[in-house]
Design an enzyme around this catalytic site. Structure first.
Site, PDB file in Angstrom:
ATOM      1  N   LYS A 162      13.301  -2.230  -7.760  1.00  0.00           N
ATOM      2  CA  LYS A 162      13.624  -1.398  -6.601  1.00  0.00           C
ATOM      3  C   LYS A 162      14.072  -2.263  -5.416  1.00  0.00           C
ATOM      4  CE  LYS A 162      13.143   1.938  -3.444  1.00  0.00           C
ATOM      5  NZ  LYS A 162      13.039   1.116  -2.258  1.00  0.00           N
ATOM      6  N   GLY A 166       5.597   4.205  -8.696  1.00  0.00           N
ATOM      7  CA  GLY A 166       6.294   2.925  -8.900  1.00  0.00           C
ATOM      8  C   GLY A 166       5.293   1.777  -8.926  1.00  0.00           C
ATOM      9  N   HIS A 167       4.417   1.734  -7.933  1.00  0.00           N
ATOM     10  CA  HIS A 167       3.376   0.693  -7.905  1.00  0.00           C
ATOM     11  C   HIS A 167       2.473   0.802  -9.137  1.00  0.00           C
ATOM     12  CE1 HIS A 167       4.026   1.302  -3.402  1.00  0.00           C
ATOM     13  NE2 HIS A 167       4.296   0.030  -3.551  1.00  0.00           N
ATOM     14  N   SER A 174       9.391   5.437  -3.159  1.00  0.00           N
ATOM     15  CA  SER A 174       9.226   4.460  -2.086  1.00  0.00           C
ATOM     16  C   SER A 174       8.140   4.972  -1.152  1.00  0.00           C
ATOM     17  CB  SER A 174      10.546   4.332  -1.311  1.00  0.00           C
ATOM     18  OG  SER A 174      10.320   3.703  -0.065  1.00  0.00           O
ATOM     19  N   GLY A 214       0.805  -1.217   0.000  1.00  0.00           N
ATOM     20  CA  GLY A 214       0.000   0.000   0.000  1.00  0.00           C
ATOM     21  C   GLY A 214       0.838   1.267   0.000  1.00  0.00           C
ATOM     22  N   ALA A 215       0.185   2.396   0.362  1.00  0.00           N
ATOM     23  CA  ALA A 215       0.787   3.724   0.189  1.00  0.00           C
ATOM     24  C   ALA A 215       1.286   3.827  -1.253  1.00  0.00           C
ATOM     25  CB  ALA A 215       1.894   3.990   1.210  1.00  0.00           C
ATOM     26  N   LEU A 216       0.377   3.530  -2.164  1.00  0.00           N
ATOM     27  CA  LEU A 216       0.752   3.366  -3.574  1.00  0.00           C
ATOM     28  C   LEU A 216       1.258   4.666  -4.180  1.00  0.00           C
ATOM     29  CD1 LEU A 216      -2.119   1.053  -4.909  1.00  0.00           C
ATOM     30  CD2 LEU A 216       0.051   0.423  -3.815  1.00  0.00           C
ATOM     31  N   HIS A 217       2.328   4.543  -4.961  1.00  0.00           N
ATOM     32  CA  HIS A 217       2.923   5.686  -5.651  1.00  0.00           C
ATOM     33  C   HIS A 217       3.135   5.298  -7.118  1.00  0.00           C
ATOM     34  CE1 HIS A 217       6.532   3.307  -5.293  1.00  0.00           C
ATOM     35  NE2 HIS A 217       6.437   3.325  -3.966  1.00  0.00           N
ATOM     36  N   ARG A 233       8.235   4.711   1.848  1.00  0.00           N
ATOM     37  CA  ARG A 233       8.939   5.284   3.001  1.00  0.00           C
ATOM     38  C   ARG A 233       9.382   6.725   2.747  1.00  0.00           C
ATOM     39  NH1 ARG A 233      10.531  -0.235   3.577  1.00  0.00           N
ATOM     40  NH2 ARG A 233       9.895  -1.012   5.628  1.00  0.00           N
TER      41      ARG A 233
END
Ligand code: AMP
Length: 277
Positions: free
Chosen positions: A144, A28-29, A183, A23-26, A185
């Site tokens: 990644k 990249g996802h 990321s 989750g916390a999709l960005h 993070r």
């Protein structure tokens, strides 16, 4: 798009393409989801912050959780199903989830395996669980997390017929315009330290250039370490390795530079292919 929280609702999922995430999709996802779309249907995005891959000192508690925004990203990128189980659905108390035998690349390189000792047993446990539940015919993973990509690829190979025909698809790392690898993070980084975080990318870029200009792996590795140190980063590792085994480089075989460092208490990883001429 269907949002599924329990295992019993998953009956129609088998044979699809899976993008496992925390989750916390960005972006990249999002790129992984778009890559999965033409492979096969249904396209399933799983969202689960897997506790078993975090160690006692890790950031499981403060890992960003943004389900509503994630559903919007997954839908706009083309997902058919979002599987967002809670811990009980993934690990029911009455149903033990065995940890598969870990491949060598999960235990011998001395990289993530050494710095996060229980990490890959948790990753293999949750990935095997997802593959068992969803029986996908393709699953997309990002470069990644390069060691993870190799671990999952080797796991699937080693487990043979457990997931028949399952293809692991790799996707290159998506970066911000300045080079910082995206990321979840990064959301934990204050704006004042974002520039420090860029040190990972800059060090990798200078290693890439050094290798392209003919530096041998040992020299490139020393340069990489020095460059990271010059950015004031607290280094876990900075290495040049064989791109397939992650052991010492083999002359004539592809190599990869990999780094892990802490920026203001946030642990970041990145890596880059090296090409020597
Ligand atoms: P995570 O949610 O961090 O567990 O990541 C889920 C998947 O997305 C993994 O296969 C990651 O390697 C991949 N991923 C995360 N960040 C990126 C990125 N910047 N570029 C490409 N793939 C990524």
């Amino acid at each position: 798009m269907q949002v599924v929280h329990s295992r019993t609702e998953l009956e129609k999922a088998s044979g699809g393409a899976l993008v496992p995430t925390m989750g916390a999709l960005h972006k990249g996802h999002e790129a992984l989801i778009r890559r999965a779309k033409p492979l096969t249907r249904p396209l399933i995005v799983s969202i689960f912050v897997n506790p078993t891959q975090f160690g006692p000192g890790d950031d499981w508690q403060r890992y960003p959780r943004t389900l509503d925004a994630d559903l919007a990203v997954a839908e706009s990128a083309g997902a058919d199903i979002v599987f967002a189980p809670d811990a009980e659905a993934m690990y029911p108390p009455d149903d033990a989830v065995p940890v598969p035998t870990l491949p060598a690349v999960a235990t011998t390189p001395g990289l993530e395996d050494a710095h996060r000792p229980a990490h890959f047993s948790g990753v293999c446990q949750v990935v095997a669980r997802l593959f068992d539940l969803l029986q996908p015919s393709a699953a997309v993973f990002g470069e990644k997390d390069y060691q993870q990509l190799l671990v999952v690829t080797e796991l699937v190979r080693a487990e043979g017929d457990r997931w028949p025909g399952l293809q692991i698809v790799a996707h290159p790392t998506i970066r911000d315009a300045d080079g910082l690898a995206m990321s979840s993070r990064n959301a934990l980084l204050g704006s004042e330290v974002r520039n420090d975080a860029l040190g990972l990318y800059r060090a990798l870029e200078s290693a890439r250039r050094a290798a392209a200009n003919g530096a041998d792996p040992g020299t490139t590795e020393r340069d990489l370490y020095t460059a990271l140190g010059a950015h004031g980063l607290d280094i876990d590792y900075a290495v040049v390795r064989d791109a397939r085994t992650l052991l010492q480089p083999t002359p004539g075989k592809p190599t990869r530079a990999l780094v892990a460092a802490r920026v203001s208490g946030v642990r970041l990883i990145d890596n880059m292919a090296l090409e020597s001429h």
